[in-house]
Design a protein around this motif. Structure first.
Motif: not given
Length: 355
Positions: A186-195
């Protein structure tokens, strides 16, 4: 879409969730916000989405100030840890929800909605599941439905808050690979939160490591692991041994062993940080090494983890070896000699000075 965060601050009563955070997320990038509980990563994600408002600072989408835009106007697709699917709606109805609630000039006719839902079911590999309800799906399938619903509105950015936290280890691994492939398609700008450090290092193009509301380090996954910028990053990303030392006559004396960092010499009390896989057993006599005694040995898959106590100072360290090194020489009680292949050092006050 690019996202630029400028000097964000956010407090909840006496608790500082974000402390002057600035960050730029590139077009088409998969960025991980990594940190322990309470570090500010979820608050930062929610401010980007518009679900929280910062006390000060700005959020810019493609250079445009989005700080006061509504959630809908930002067109951010948001995926929660616990799916947040509507239990009384089918998979198809869940995915279509964001399109069906549009009104006025934004209203979408039924035919394009059905086509979009079918396209997304194929994209998330759930063809044939459209008539099912969330309770009839596995956890991994429900999370894929949640992703499809977030993508249905054709978001400018995809935001994921601990997206795999509620799933078991094998499903998490499978979904990580699937999400990376989906992002590349998709090439979509993605931000993900993780510990989860493994998750961040495996998935992300870059990692922002947060601690107490501030970004401690920003860089590639390799940089986060191989060149930590602070004692916190060294300790949080991967396993590490800490051994006290002191600078004397231009050399770093650590448990009786003089070490020569690649950077400039320091002064006074110091501490070295060495990962278990960077400690090796020295067999040849005469080579500099720490005398130590093995106090525990545990086989885990392809690795052998030793726990050893250094003779000088009594500090206990972990050593990772290939499993084929298991034998009489690695049994508890055996005396060994250990030396670091690579290490970092910091003054006792925590000022950055990696080797």
């Amino acid at each position: 879409m690019t996202i630029k965060i400028e000097h964000l601050g956010k407090r909840f009563g006496d608790f500082t969730a974000l402390d002057d955070v600035s960050l730029e997320i590139r077009q088409g990038e998969l960025m991980a916000l990594l940190g322990p509980s309470g570090s500010g990563k979820t608050t930062l994600l929610r401010v980007i989405a518009g679900l929280e408002h910062a006390d000060h600072g700005r959020v810019l989408f493609d250079g445009e100030d989005a700080t006061r835009l509504s959630v809908q106007a930002r067109r951010a697709g948001f995926v929660f840890q616990h799916y947040a699917l509507f239990r009384h709606l089918t998979v198809e109805e869940n995915i279509a929800f964001g399109l069906r609630v549009r009104r006025g000039r934004d209203r979408v006719p039924d035919a394009p909605i059905r086509a979009r839902v079918a396209e997304l079911l194929s994209l998330v590999q759930l063809e044939g599941f459209g008539a099912r309800y969330p309770a009839q799906l596995s956890g991994g399938q429900r999370q894929r439905v949640a992703l499809a619903r977030a993508l249905a509105i054709e978001p400018r950015v995809l935001l994921l808050d601990e997206p795999f936290g509620a799933l078991d280890a094998q499903v998490r691994r499978d979904l990580r690979r699937w999400l990376r492939a989906l992002h590349d398609r998709t090439g979509l700008t993605t931000v993900f939160v993780t510990h989860d450090q493994e998750e961040a290092l495996e998935l992300a193009d870059r990692v922002a490591i947060l601690n107490r509301g501030r970004i401690e380090q920003l860089g590639s996954p390799a940089d986060a692991y191989d060149a930590p910028a602070s004692p916190f990053v060294y300790s949080f990303v991967g396993a590490v041994n800490r051994v006290p030392g002191r600078w004397e006559a231009g050399a770093l004396q650590v448990a009786g062993l003089p070490l020569q960092p690649r950077c400039d010499a320091g002064d006074g009390e110091a501490e070295i940080y060495v990962r278990p896989e960077d400690l090796h057993m020295v067999d040849a006599a005469g080579l500099p090494a720490w005398p130590a005694t093995i106090i525990d040995a545990q086989r885990t898959g392809p690795r052998l983890r030793l726990r050893a106590r250094l003779a000088d100072g009594g500090v206990e360290v972990d050593v990772d070896l290939p499993a084929d090194r298991e034998g009489p020489a690695t049994l508890p009680g055996q005396r060994v000699r250990l030396a670091p292949k690579r290490f970092g050092w910091f003054p006792r006050n925590g000022a950055p000075a990696p080797a």
